[in-house]
Design an enzyme around this catalytic site. Structure first.
Site, PDB file in Angstrom:
ATOM      1  N   ASP A  12       0.814  -1.216   0.000  1.00 28.76           N
ATOM      2  CA  ASP A  12       0.000   0.000   0.000  1.00 28.76           C
ATOM      3  C   ASP A  12       0.846   1.264   0.000  1.00 28.76           C
ATOM      4  OD1 ASP A  12      -1.941  -1.898   0.230  1.00 28.76           O
ATOM      5  OD2 ASP A  12      -2.922  -1.035   1.976  1.00 28.76           O
ATOM      6  N   ARG A  92      -0.823   5.513  17.991  1.00 25.37           N
ATOM      7  CA  ARG A  92      -1.099   6.394  16.849  1.00 25.37           C
ATOM      8  C   ARG A  92      -0.765   7.864  17.105  1.00 25.37           C
ATOM      9  NH1 ARG A  92      -0.186   2.095  14.332  1.00 25.37           N
ATOM     10  NH2 ARG A  92      -1.921   1.042  13.287  1.00 25.37           N
ATOM     11  N   ASP A 121      -7.913   4.281  12.622  1.00 20.24           N
ATOM     12  CA  ASP A 121      -6.594   4.901  12.534  1.00 20.24           C
ATOM     13  C   ASP A 121      -6.595   6.209  11.758  1.00 20.24           C
ATOM     14  OD1 ASP A 121      -5.339   3.083  14.121  1.00 20.24           O
ATOM     15  OD2 ASP A 121      -4.570   1.849  12.484  1.00 20.24           O
ATOM     16  N   SER A 174      -5.163  -9.398   9.223  1.00 21.01           N
ATOM     17  CA  SER A 174      -4.193  -8.308   9.294  1.00 21.01           C
ATOM     18  C   SER A 174      -3.700  -8.183  10.725  1.00 21.01           C
ATOM     19  CB  SER A 174      -4.821  -6.984   8.834  1.00 21.01           C
ATOM     20  OG  SER A 174      -5.841  -6.586   9.723  1.00 21.01           O
TER      21      SER A 174
END
Length: 400
Positions: A12, A92, A121, A174
């Site tokens: 990505d 984050r 996110d 994931s």
């Protein structure tokens, strides 16, 4: 335009790096944050530059992560909903903070990330971006109508542009890893009836295969922070690293839950949080004998709101900072030692002690003695029962 891109070197972000150059005619600076994911970061600068990045930062943020983000959150006793210890959520804002700092250093007009439009996110990153740099331009390709609609298209784009991408079998889920935890989502886990694959877990031994003998450890706390493990004083990062190994060996820290995402949907997540689980239980044990009852109850009353703010991405919001001040004040008395037993996935408190313990065995004992007159309970009970008695009498009068 100059853009700083959060970059991992995967499919990505490798595609996004080239796409930004073509779509925006941008100079792209790549940025990767090491928050303890233990993934191979070597070679990223070369790979990023081969894909067209003008620079690539690889930042070791582990010490700051443990000291300034994980520890304050643990002091607050933060737990989201059914037991999520906020491992991804708390990383984050730190990643985004350094992202903005690099953008400032490089004079970049924009920042970009590869988070999708369905997850939490994107919110966590961008709330931090705007809190720290209100005028920054944010590019989120997955929310751009002109971006790719499938991984097949992305693979074709990579081939056309000679972009090297990882060649490996795609996992049926994931994962996201840092010092505090690993999260597993998506793929086979999207059906909440499916059990997690046995070979999926990386930080913890399957409890069925864990050692047959229990292991007891002690953790010392000062003002709500863990400062020593088995009597050895350690800074936050090495303490968490060592505790991850010990607790993980005994299968401690697994949880499987369905949580409510900030964007509105329910999501199934499976988490491993070995050190975090032990620290949470051990801190609670010391709190039980050192924190005033009413302070504890007030702290517990506002904790869900604090956890929700962390989960939703409001780390740098004034309300989280206000609540943090209250949490830190409540934790000022939490100094002492907890002993916990680790055994086949369980973490059991077996002892707690503190020099300034509020627990008084003479008062609490069923035996006579201590500065407590049992006769005092007569008036205490009657006063607390007054409104109940009055209400009952009125109800009886109404019935005639």
């Amino acid at each position: 335009m100059k853009v700083v891109l959060a970059y991992s070197g995967g499919l990505d972000t490798s595609i996004i790096l080239k796409w930004l150059q073509e779509e925006y005619d941008a100079e792209v600076i790549a940025y990767a944050a090491d928050v303890g994911q233990e993934e191979e970061l070597d070679g990223l600068p070369e790979k990023a530059k081969n894909t067209g990045a003008s620079k690539c930062y690889v930042e070791d943020l582990r010490e700051e992560f443990a000291r300034d983000f994980v520890y304050p959150m643990i002091r607050a006793g933060a737990v989201y909903e059914s037991g999520y210890l906020l491992g991804t959520s708390i990383a984050r804002p730190l990643i985004a903070k350094r992202h903005i700092e690099i953008a400032r250093e490089q004079g970049a007009e924009a920042v970009a990330h590869g988070a999708t439009g369905k997850g939490n996110d994107q919110v966590r990153f961008e709330l931090t971006f705007y809190a720290l740099e209100p005028g920054i331009k944010v590019i989120a390709p997955w929310r751009n109508e002109g971006f790719f609609q499938s991984r097949t298209e992305m693979m074709q784009y990579a081939e056309q542009h000679g972009i090297p991408i990882p060649v490996s079998a795609e996992k049926p889920y994931s994962m996201d890893r840092n010092l505090l935890h690993i999260s597993y989502e998506g793929g086979v886990l999207e059906d909440p009836w499916n059990a997690p694959p046995k070979d999926m877990f990386l930080l913890t031994t399957d409890p069925e295969d864990a050692p047959d003998g229990a292991e007891e450890i002690t953790i010392d706390f000062e003002r709500g922070d863990a400062v020593a493990l088995d009597g050895e004083r350690l800074e936050p990062l090495p303490l968490m690293q060592k505790l991850n190994g010990i607790a993980g060996r005994h299968g401690v820290g697994r949880i499987d839950l369905v949580e409510n995402r900030f964007v509105g949907m329910k999501s199934r997540g499976v988490y491993e949080t070995p050190a975090g689980t032990v620290l949470h239980r051990a801190r609670e044990a010391v709190e039980q004998i050192t924190m005033d009852r009413e302070v504890l109850h007030q702290r517990d009353a506002i904790m869900p709101r604090y956890a929700e703010l962390v989960y939703n991405g409001f780390w740098f919001a004034p309300e989280r900072e206000m609540l943090q001040a209250a949490m830190d004040r409540a934790a000022q008395t939490v100094t002492g030692t907890a002993r916990v037993k680790l055994y086949k996935g369980s973490c059991t408190v077996t002892g707690r002690r503190a020099e300034r313990s509020l627990y008084d065995a003479d008062i609490a004992s069923f035996e006579a003695g201590g500065d407590y007159d049992q006769a005092d309970a007569n008036g205490f009970i009657r006063l607390n029962a007054l409104r109940l008695r009055v209400g009952s009498l009125k109800e009886q009068d109404a019935k005639g």
